[in-house]
Scaffold this motif. Sequence first.
Motif, PDB file in Angstrom:
ATOM      1  N   MET A  81       6.037 -14.422  -0.391  1.00  0.00           N
ATOM      2  CA  MET A  81       7.254 -14.589  -1.287  1.00  0.00           C
ATOM      3  C   MET A  81       7.501 -13.355  -2.132  1.00  0.00           C
ATOM      4  O   MET A  81       6.361 -12.826  -2.592  1.00  0.00           O
ATOM      5  N   ALA A  82       8.879 -13.080  -2.282  1.00  0.00           N
ATOM      6  CA  ALA A  82       9.163 -11.887  -2.824  1.00  0.00           C
ATOM      7  C   ALA A  82      10.234 -12.472  -3.694  1.00  0.00           C
ATOM      8  O   ALA A  82      11.103 -13.092  -3.518  1.00  0.00           O
ATOM      9  N   SER A  99      13.449  -6.193   7.390  1.00  0.00           N
ATOM     10  CA  SER A  99      14.628  -5.266   6.748  1.00  0.00           C
ATOM     11  C   SER A  99      15.401  -6.010   5.516  1.00  0.00           C
ATOM     12  O   SER A  99      15.683  -7.140   5.700  1.00  0.00           O
ATOM     13  N   LEU A 100      15.763  -5.368   4.408  1.00  0.00           N
ATOM     14  CA  LEU A 100      16.678  -5.747   3.557  1.00  0.00           C
ATOM     15  C   LEU A 100      17.946  -6.370   3.772  1.00  0.00           C
ATOM     16  O   LEU A 100      18.330  -7.298   3.761  1.00  0.00           O
ATOM     17  N   VAL A 160      24.315  -0.420   1.047  1.00  0.00           N
ATOM     18  CA  VAL A 160      23.880  -1.147  -0.258  1.00  0.00           C
ATOM     19  C   VAL A 160      23.910  -0.178  -1.265  1.00  0.00           C
ATOM     20  O   VAL A 160      23.288   1.024  -1.219  1.00  0.00           O
ATOM     21  N   HIS A 161      23.512  -0.493  -2.651  1.00  0.00           N
ATOM     22  CA  HIS A 161      22.991   0.243  -3.744  1.00  0.00           C
ATOM     23  C   HIS A 161      21.730  -0.273  -4.165  1.00  0.00           C
ATOM     24  O   HIS A 161      21.523  -1.511  -4.339  1.00  0.00           O
ATOM     25  N   ILE A 162      20.760   0.589  -4.363  1.00  0.00           N
ATOM     26  CA  ILE A 162      19.273   0.101  -4.755  1.00  0.00           C
ATOM     27  C   ILE A 162      19.232   1.053  -5.949  1.00  0.00           C
ATOM     28  O   ILE A 162      19.265   2.279  -5.967  1.00  0.00           O
ATOM     29  N   ASP A 163      19.255   0.240  -6.900  1.00  0.00           N
ATOM     30  CA  ASP A 163      19.304   1.100  -8.262  1.00  0.00           C
ATOM     31  C   ASP A 163      20.358   1.980  -8.449  1.00  0.00           C
ATOM     32  O   ASP A 163      20.153   3.168  -8.981  1.00  0.00           O
ATOM     33  N   ALA A 200       9.429  -4.885   1.437  1.00  0.00           N
ATOM     34  CA  ALA A 200       8.340  -4.252   0.614  1.00  0.00           C
ATOM     35  C   ALA A 200       8.710  -3.317  -0.317  1.00  0.00           C
ATOM     36  O   ALA A 200       8.459  -2.952  -1.536  1.00  0.00           O
ATOM     37  N   ALA A 201       9.603  -2.447   0.287  1.00  0.00           N
ATOM     38  CA  ALA A 201      10.083  -0.955  -0.233  1.00  0.00           C
ATOM     39  C   ALA A 201      10.931  -1.226  -1.467  1.00  0.00           C
ATOM     40  O   ALA A 201      11.214  -0.293  -2.546  1.00  0.00           O
ATOM     41  N   VAL A 202      11.718  -2.417  -1.594  1.00  0.00           N
ATOM     42  CA  VAL A 202      12.566  -2.694  -2.641  1.00  0.00           C
ATOM     43  C   VAL A 202      12.011  -2.973  -3.777  1.00  0.00           C
ATOM     44  O   VAL A 202      12.351  -2.442  -4.910  1.00  0.00           O
ATOM     45  N   GLY A 203      10.717  -3.790  -3.834  1.00  0.00           N
ATOM     46  CA  GLY A 203      10.073  -3.935  -5.107  1.00  0.00           C
ATOM     47  C   GLY A 203      10.858  -4.453  -5.973  1.00  0.00           C
ATOM     48  O   GLY A 203      11.562  -5.672  -5.947  1.00  0.00           O
TER      49      GLY A 203
END
Length: 150
Positions: A1-2, A20-21, A48-51, A63-66
Motif C-alpha cells: 500500500m502506498a 509505473s506512475l 506530469v509534475h512531481i513537486d 516507489a520513486a514518487v515517495g
Amino acid sequence: MATLTVNGTRYDVEAAPDTSLLWVLREHLGLTGTKYGCAAGACGACTVHIDGTAAYACATTLAAVGTSEITTIEGLAPQGEHKLQRAWVAEQVPQCGYCQSGQIMRAAALLAENPAPDRDEIVDYMSPNLCRCGTYNRIVRAIQRAAGEA
C-alpha cells in the motif's frame, strides 16, 4: 500500500512499488488525462509534475514518487481556466490532441521556472515532448501568448 498526493488529494493505492506512475494514475485513480504514448520516456505524452518539475509518468515508479506532490493535467486547472489552456484554444494548437496534456504540463513547468522565455528557450525546453502532427509552431505561439498574460 502506498499513499500518494495527486492534485492536492491523498490516495491510498494498492500497487507494487515498481508499477509505473502512469498506470497508477490511469488505472487506479481514473485520471486518464495523462496519456500513454511510448512507455519508454521518449515522447512526453505522459508528462506530469512531481513537486513542480516536469516528469514522465511512464518512467517513474510508484516507489520513486515517495511523498512528492503530483500534479496532472486534471489538477493544473480543473475548469480549463489556466492561461496555457486558454492560449492552446486561442492558437488552435491541437490537431489530433493526443500529446496535448503532456505538452501543456511541460509548458506549465517552463513558465513556472521562466515566466518570460524567448522563442529559443521555449523550443529548447519543449524539445523532449513530441507531437506527431507537427503543431510545434502553434505550441510555441501558445506559450508566448500565455507568457504575455499578467
